[in-house]
Design an enzyme around this catalytic site. Structure first.
Site, PDB file in Angstrom:
ATOM      1  N   LEU A  59      -5.201  10.131   9.172  1.00  0.00           N
ATOM      2  CA  LEU A  59      -4.570  10.842   8.069  1.00  0.00           C
ATOM      3  C   LEU A  59      -3.562  11.800   8.679  1.00  0.00           C
ATOM      4  O   LEU A  59      -3.748  12.292   9.793  1.00  0.00           O
ATOM      5  CB  LEU A  59      -5.600  11.651   7.265  1.00  0.00           C
ATOM      6  CG  LEU A  59      -6.610  10.899   6.396  1.00  0.00           C
ATOM      7  CD1 LEU A  59      -7.571  11.906   5.749  1.00  0.00           C
ATOM      8  CD2 LEU A  59      -5.928  10.059   5.338  1.00  0.00           C
ATOM      9  N   ASP A  60      -2.484  12.088   7.946  1.00  0.00           N
ATOM     10  CA  ASP A  60      -1.540  13.095   8.407  1.00  0.00           C
ATOM     11  C   ASP A  60      -2.270  14.427   8.603  1.00  0.00           C
ATOM     12  O   ASP A  60      -3.266  14.710   7.933  1.00  0.00           O
ATOM     13  CB  ASP A  60      -0.427  13.301   7.378  1.00  0.00           C
ATOM     14  CG  ASP A  60       0.515  12.126   7.286  1.00  0.00           C
ATOM     15  OD1 ASP A  60       0.478  11.267   8.184  1.00  0.00           O
ATOM     16  OD2 ASP A  60       1.281  12.074   6.309  1.00  0.00           O
ATOM     17  N   LYS A  61      -1.749  15.238   9.487  1.00  0.00           N
ATOM     18  CA  LYS A  61      -2.346  16.544   9.764  1.00  0.00           C
ATOM     19  C   LYS A  61      -2.555  17.355   8.492  1.00  0.00           C
ATOM     20  O   LYS A  61      -3.608  17.978   8.299  1.00  0.00           O
ATOM     21  CB  LYS A  61      -1.452  17.315  10.741  1.00  0.00           C
ATOM     22  CG  LYS A  61      -1.927  18.737  11.034  1.00  0.00           C
ATOM     23  CD  LYS A  61      -0.964  19.452  11.964  1.00  0.00           C
ATOM     24  CE  LYS A  61      -1.399  20.896  12.206  1.00  0.00           C
ATOM     25  NZ  LYS A  61      -0.450  21.619  13.096  1.00  0.00           N
ATOM     26  N   THR A  91      -2.705  16.269   5.356  1.00  0.00           N
ATOM     27  CA  THR A  91      -3.415  15.573   4.284  1.00  0.00           C
ATOM     28  C   THR A  91      -4.916  15.777   4.459  1.00  0.00           C
ATOM     29  O   THR A  91      -5.440  15.663   5.564  1.00  0.00           O
ATOM     30  CB  THR A  91      -3.091  14.065   4.305  1.00  0.00           C
ATOM     31  OG1 THR A  91      -1.682  13.880   4.169  1.00  0.00           O
ATOM     32  CG2 THR A  91      -3.797  13.330   3.180  1.00  0.00           C
ATOM     33  N   HIS A 143       3.532   7.977   6.539  1.00  0.00           N
ATOM     34  CA  HIS A 143       4.089   8.827   5.482  1.00  0.00           C
ATOM     35  C   HIS A 143       4.464   8.032   4.230  1.00  0.00           C
ATOM     36  O   HIS A 143       5.349   8.439   3.472  1.00  0.00           O
ATOM     37  CB  HIS A 143       5.312   9.589   5.986  1.00  0.00           C
ATOM     38  CG  HIS A 143       5.007  10.578   7.066  1.00  0.00           C
ATOM     39  ND1 HIS A 143       5.986  11.306   7.722  1.00  0.00           N
ATOM     40  CD2 HIS A 143       3.837  10.967   7.641  1.00  0.00           C
ATOM     41  CE1 HIS A 143       5.434  12.092   8.630  1.00  0.00           C
ATOM     42  NE2 HIS A 143       4.114  11.896   8.595  1.00  0.00           N
TER      43      HIS A 143
END
Length: 330
Positions: free
Chosen positions: A143-145, A147, A243
């Protein structure tokens, strides 16, 4: 040099890549040396030449050539996770059994390391989540940092490989919630827009590129809207591009609240006390259990900044209904 040896793949190593098998058994052997052994046929599986990406099956025999007497030094051991962080990670566990751990990842915690991040990322802290297992869990996806939400870990090599295969085959389904600035013109739809990296090396930002982009598909629906000011979206990505949801929400004309990287000032609503954190949450995941094959579904509670946004816009969690239902027919 030590003698040639033959090792047998064990049941818990099923579907493990050969290079990862070597890293597990011989961490002192670098990837470059392994590739040399493969090119020259010194490493074989059941007598045949293979590639580093070869998936293994229980009972296969792996020929291991003589190891260097003075192998390269093993990397320094990982520093111990401080106890407050360890407790926080354990408290974030939503589901755990002998094969799987599901975390509710907090926003702001990177999954893997990067420049200037030292050891403050989840991958460096997984020793805190061993519990009763003899080995540390493994990341299955990212997961994105910024999110938050559901993140899967495999507790052994076999389970990790099967979970990763579920992602690759699209057997895993992911439901996200987002608060966005503005309201999409269509209340429900499908975004099919290929994405490619924008800018030069080291710039991780994606944009639509019909010629060079990789296909990216997202289903969305508006759960609730606060006039034309903001909306609560339920999103299901059918592909896993970097993204993807952030770029696709921008394409709708409704950047995710707090996403200054993609939406700039248009991603902010000033003057009402809203957090400037990214309002994107991996709400739920559903996939076959790696051991039983039965459906495993886990739902992650919202982080505090998301709850505050819901309260400000008078959104009710129950309005969404069960995860995935909105897109079952698609």
């Amino acid at each position: 040099m030590t003698d040639v040896r033959t090792l047998t793949v064990t049941p818990d190593e099923a579907d493990l890549r050969l290079d990862r098998w070597f890293k597990r058994h011989f961490p002192m052997i670098g990837h470059g040396l392994l590739e040399k052994w493969l090119r020259t046929g010194q490493v074989r599986v059941d007598g045949g030449r293979v590639k580093a990406s070869q998936r293994l099956s229980p009972g296969q025999n792996i020929r291991v050539p003589p190891l260097p007497v003075d192998p390269p030094p093993v990397a320094a051991p990982r520093p111990a996770v401080d106890e407050p962080m360890a407790r926080a990670l354990r408290a974030a566990v939503l589901y755990r059994d002998a094969d799987v751990i599901v975390l509710n990842k907090p926003p702001g915690l990177a999954v893997q390391g990067g420049t200037g991040m030292a050891d403050h990322h989840l991958d460096a802290m997984l020793d805190a989540l061993c519990f009763d297992a003899p080995e540390r869990p493994r990341l299955v996806h990212r997961l994105d940092k910024d999110t938050s939400g559901v993140l899967l870990l495999g507790r052994n090599a076999g389970a990790t490989a099967k979970l990763a295969a579920a992602f690759k085959s699209r057997a895993a389904r992911k439901c996200y919630w987002a608060l966005v600035v503005g309201v999409p013109k269509l209340r429900q739809g499908r975004i099919d827009a290929p994405l490619a990296k924008l800018g030069g090396k080291g710039i991780e930002k994606m944009g639509v590129d019909e010629e060079e982009g990789l296909r990216a598909v997202t289903y969305y629906r508006v759960v609730e809207a606060a006039l034309k000011r903001a909306a609560w979206l339920e999103l299901e990505p059918r592909t896993g591009r970097t993204h993807q949801l952030r770029a696709h929400c921008l394409l709708l004309g409704t950047p995710i609240l707090g996403d200054g990287k993609y939406g700039g000032k248009e991603a902010m609503i000033e003057g009402v006390g809203l957090s400037r954190k990214l309002h994107l949450h991996a709400r739920a995941i559903r996939l076959p259990h790696p051991r039983t094959g039965a459906p495993l579904q886990v739902v992650a509670p919202l982080p505090p900044h998301f709850v505050s946004g819901f309260e400000l816009f008078d959104f009710r969690e129950g309005s969404a209904g069960a995860p995935f239902v909105a897109f079952e027919a698609d």
